[in-house]
Design a protein around this motif. Structure first.
Motif, PDB file in Angstrom:
ATOM      1  N   THR A  58       0.672  -1.230  -0.075  1.00 20.45           N
ATOM      2  CA  THR A  58       0.076  -0.083  -0.001  1.00 20.45           C
ATOM      3  C   THR A  58       0.846   1.074  -0.103  1.00 20.45           C
ATOM      4  O   THR A  58       0.459   2.395   0.081  1.00 20.45           O
ATOM      5  N   LYS A  59       2.184   1.200   0.076  1.00 24.56           N
ATOM      6  CA  LYS A  59       3.058   2.505   0.064  1.00 24.56           C
ATOM      7  C   LYS A  59       2.682   3.162  -1.000  1.00 24.56           C
ATOM      8  O   LYS A  59       2.812   4.487  -0.840  1.00 24.56           O
ATOM      9  N   THR A  60       2.554   2.685  -2.306  1.00 29.55           N
ATOM     10  CA  THR A  60       2.333   3.718  -3.430  1.00 29.55           C
ATOM     11  C   THR A  60       1.249   3.295  -4.317  1.00 29.55           C
ATOM     12  O   THR A  60       0.784   4.064  -5.387  1.00 29.55           O
ATOM     13  N   SER A  61       0.452   2.209  -3.974  1.00 33.04           N
ATOM     14  CA  SER A  61      -0.729   1.518  -4.755  1.00 33.04           C
ATOM     15  C   SER A  61      -2.111   2.252  -4.159  1.00 33.04           C
ATOM     16  O   SER A  61      -2.281   1.500  -3.212  1.00 33.04           O
ATOM     17  N   GLN A  62      -2.854   2.891  -4.924  1.00 32.07           N
ATOM     18  CA  GLN A  62      -4.171   3.300  -4.230  1.00 32.07           C
ATOM     19  C   GLN A  62      -5.082   1.915  -4.684  1.00 32.07           C
ATOM     20  O   GLN A  62      -5.919   1.766  -3.931  1.00 32.07           O
ATOM     21  N   ARG A  63      -4.840   1.194  -5.529  1.00 31.21           N
ATOM     22  CA  ARG A  63      -5.503   0.013  -5.929  1.00 31.21           C
ATOM     23  C   ARG A  63      -5.405  -0.864  -4.699  1.00 31.21           C
ATOM     24  O   ARG A  63      -6.598  -1.512  -4.358  1.00 31.21           O
ATOM     25  N   VAL A 102      -3.558   6.619   3.773  1.00 31.66           N
ATOM     26  CA  VAL A 102      -2.844   7.576   3.273  1.00 31.66           C
ATOM     27  C   VAL A 102      -3.792   7.722   1.662  1.00 31.66           C
ATOM     28  O   VAL A 102      -3.857   6.817   1.113  1.00 31.66           O
ATOM     29  N   LYS A 103      -4.491   8.877   1.523  1.00 30.68           N
ATOM     30  CA  LYS A 103      -4.983   9.320   0.302  1.00 30.68           C
ATOM     31  C   LYS A 103      -6.339   8.238   0.176  1.00 30.68           C
ATOM     32  O   LYS A 103      -6.767   7.920  -1.123  1.00 30.68           O
ATOM     33  N   LYS A 108      -9.648   6.019   6.042  1.00 27.24           N
ATOM     34  CA  LYS A 108      -9.518   6.751   7.411  1.00 27.24           C
ATOM     35  C   LYS A 108     -10.589   6.557   7.982  1.00 27.24           C
ATOM     36  O   LYS A 108     -10.592   6.308   9.165  1.00 27.24           O
ATOM     37  N   ILE A 109     -11.845   6.491   7.617  1.00 25.53           N
ATOM     38  CA  ILE A 109     -12.972   6.574   8.530  1.00 25.53           C
ATOM     39  C   ILE A 109     -13.167   4.975   9.154  1.00 25.53           C
ATOM     40  O   ILE A 109     -13.581   5.045  10.097  1.00 25.53           O
ATOM     41  N   SER A 110     -12.934   3.897   8.344  1.00 17.75           N
ATOM     42  CA  SER A 110     -12.947   2.661   8.794  1.00 17.75           C
ATOM     43  C   SER A 110     -11.963   2.403   9.930  1.00 17.75           C
ATOM     44  O   SER A 110     -12.450   1.526  10.910  1.00 17.75           O
ATOM     45  N   ILE A 111     -10.823   3.036   9.816  1.00 13.25           N
ATOM     46  CA  ILE A 111      -9.810   2.691  10.958  1.00 13.25           C
ATOM     47  C   ILE A 111     -10.531   3.044  12.100  1.00 13.25           C
ATOM     48  O   ILE A 111     -10.307   2.446  13.295  1.00 13.25           O
ATOM     49  N   LEU A 139      -2.266   9.843  13.776  1.00  8.82           N
ATOM     50  CA  LEU A 139      -3.431  10.797  14.132  1.00  8.82           C
ATOM     51  C   LEU A 139      -3.238  11.816  12.877  1.00  8.82           C
ATOM     52  O   LEU A 139      -4.289  12.483  12.573  1.00  8.82           O
ATOM     53  N   LEU A 140      -1.932  12.255  12.655  1.00  5.95           N
ATOM     54  CA  LEU A 140      -1.676  13.189  11.145  1.00  5.95           C
ATOM     55  C   LEU A 140      -2.686  12.664  10.033  1.00  5.95           C
ATOM     56  O   LEU A 140      -3.439  13.498   9.637  1.00  5.95           O
ATOM     57  N   THR A 141      -2.531  11.588   9.901  1.00  3.91           N
ATOM     58  CA  THR A 141      -3.378  11.003   8.612  1.00  3.91           C
ATOM     59  C   THR A 141      -4.716  10.973   8.894  1.00  3.91           C
ATOM     60  O   THR A 141      -5.443  11.291   7.912  1.00  3.91           O
ATOM     61  N   LEU A 142      -5.087  10.369   9.928  1.00 13.43           N
ATOM     62  CA  LEU A 142      -6.528  10.242  10.069  1.00 13.43           C
ATOM     63  C   LEU A 142      -7.370  11.506  10.268  1.00 13.43           C
ATOM     64  O   LEU A 142      -8.595  11.740   9.947  1.00 13.43           O
ATOM     65  N   SER A 143      -6.473  12.500  10.836  1.00 16.81           N
ATOM     66  CA  SER A 143      -7.073  13.948  11.132  1.00 16.81           C
ATOM     67  C   SER A 143      -7.523  14.774   9.921  1.00 16.81           C
ATOM     68  O   SER A 143      -8.324  15.720   9.907  1.00 16.81           O
ATOM     69  N   ALA A 144      -6.801  14.130   8.652  1.00 18.82           N
ATOM     70  CA  ALA A 144      -7.199  14.848   7.419  1.00 18.82           C
ATOM     71  C   ALA A 144      -8.498  14.466   7.099  1.00 18.82           C
ATOM     72  O   ALA A 144      -9.032  15.260   6.023  1.00 18.82           O
ATOM     73  N   SER A 145      -9.256  13.680   7.546  1.00 24.05           N
ATOM     74  CA  SER A 145     -10.754  13.397   7.233  1.00 24.05           C
ATOM     75  C   SER A 145     -11.612  14.281   7.941  1.00 24.05           C
ATOM     76  O   SER A 145     -11.515  14.246   9.266  1.00 24.05           O
ATOM     77  N   THR A 146     -12.510  15.056   7.353  1.00 26.02           N
ATOM     78  CA  THR A 146     -13.511  15.869   8.136  1.00 26.02           C
ATOM     79  C   THR A 146     -14.313  15.072   9.101  1.00 26.02           C
ATOM     80  O   THR A 146     -14.639  15.614  10.026  1.00 26.02           O
TER      81      THR A 146
END
Length: 391
Positions: A58-63, A102-103, A108-111, A139-146
């Protein structure tokens, strides 16, 4: 110690295949299928191996982030294992979840919905600095979600993030201020941040970081928001070098950073001009403001001009015999500045500002003339235009 999830490996594969049919048409790769099998194992070493493989995939693959969404719950379970032998389990799960988030808004929400916040927040208080650092990054990554912002704020994460901003390692401090900046866009969170007295720690980081960095931008964004409160303004002006650090960003930061910096200073001056005018002028703000009036974003240009008007000797309009031009305003301010070096620098900047303004006006007039006036084909218009543009 908690027991592992009861779902079977075959059901995990079946569910993963059905998810991939709806979200990502291509079938999961063999590596994705293997990772989903291993993560359901009862063997800790296999779980760790699976987490590391998920992190790699998952480092670079959105799929792969979409195809491995079913790994979220077993990874969160790994966070909840708490004993002396579980550090590697916790760390590998954190890093895998971090890459899954990431992205990917859904992940993010599921976690968060899977219950990850409780163990992540406990890691913020860990004596293990690496685990603390990974938790802050998560937390930095998860907090990007509204959707996650109010949930994170309500879970007690904010005071712990501020504590890390004060005493964490270098990377944790950077991630902490970015996470706090993300969270501050929710009004309830901003109130919580204000109560933790974060300005000294933010200013300390701002003084030492590169002024053109993303870190400086997030520091100034937070300071601008906190300057809307009396406690924030008092804390900033009480912090030695606090206003100077903001002015240094105003001079050397990226466009967005400079916009936040001038916004913070303008908020100070608008709240109480008599109280904050002198501290701002004393730190040599004029050259940076002058540059911003011609080189900033439209919003920062407007804020810079408004602040210059507030910083002059009198806030009231001049008579019709003394036009209230920006040049007159700045000349008035320069006459109040102590020190030959600062005054000379301001005068030089004013001269450059006037020159740029004149060149811009000339270009604008020439462009209008070219549009409005028919021009013979043999007139060398392009050479005239290029001469003005090259100055």
């Amino acid at each position: 110690m908690n027991s592992p999830p009861s779902s079977s490996s075959s059901s995990a594969l079946t569910h993963s295949s059905s998810s991939s049919n709806t979200d990502t048409p291509p079938s999961p790769s063999a590596a994705v299928c293997r990772a989903l099998l291993l993560i359901q194992s009862d063997d800790w070493s296999m779980k760790i191996e699976a987490a590391k493989e998920i992190r790699r995939l998952t480092k670079t693959s959105q799929r792969c982030r979409r195809q491995l969404a079913d790994a979220v719950k077993p990874l969160v379970w790994m966070l909840r294992v708490g004993d002396d032998d579980s550090v590697e389990l916790n760390e590998s799960a954190l890093l895998a979840l971090l890459n899954l988030a990431v992205k990917d808004e859904k992940n993010k929400i599921s976690i968060v919905e899977a219950g990850a916040l409780e163990p992540i927040i406990s890691f913020l208080q860990s004596q293990n600095s690496i685990l603390q650092e990974y938790a802050t990054a998560s937390l930095l990554t998860l907090s990007a979600s509204t959707i996650n912002k109010p949930v994170i704020g309500a879970c007690g994460a904010i005071p712990l993030l501020v504590e890390i901003l004060r005493n964490g390692n270098a990377q944790a401090k950077v991630d902490s201020v970015k996470a706090l900046s993300n969270l501050s866009t929710h009004s309830d969170n901003l109130d919580i941040i204000l109560k933790t007295n974060p300005i000294p720690a933010i200013a300390s980081l701002l003084k030492t970081c590169k002024k053109s960095s993303k870190t400086a931008e997030k520091c100034c964004a937070l300071i601008e928001s906190l300057a809307g409160f009396d406690e924030g303004r008092i804390a900033l002006t009480s912090e030695e070098g606090g206003i100077l650090a903001v002015i240094e960003v105003l001079e050397n930061g990226c466009l967005q950073s400079r916009e936040h910096a001038v916004g913070a200073l303008l908020t100070l001056c608008q709240s109480d001009r008599c109280k904050y005018r002198e501290p701002i002028l004393r730190e040599g703000v004029i050259p940076g403001l002058l540059e911003l009036t011609v080189q900033g974003t439209p919003k920062s240009q407007s804020k810079a001009q408004t602040l210059l008007r507030l910083l002059r000797d009198t806030p009231y309009p001049r008579s019709e015999f003394q036009p209230d031009t920006l040049e007159n305003i700045v000349c008035n301010i320069i006459s109040q500045i102590d020190g030959d070096e600062q005054s000379g620098k301001a005068k030089k900047m004013l001269a450059e500002m006037v020159q740029v303004s004149m060149e811009q006006s000339l270009r604008h007039l020439q462009q209008r003339a070219l549009v409005c006036t028919p021009t013979p084909k043999d007139l060398p218009i392009s050479s005239c235009t290029s001469e003005v543009s090259s100055k």
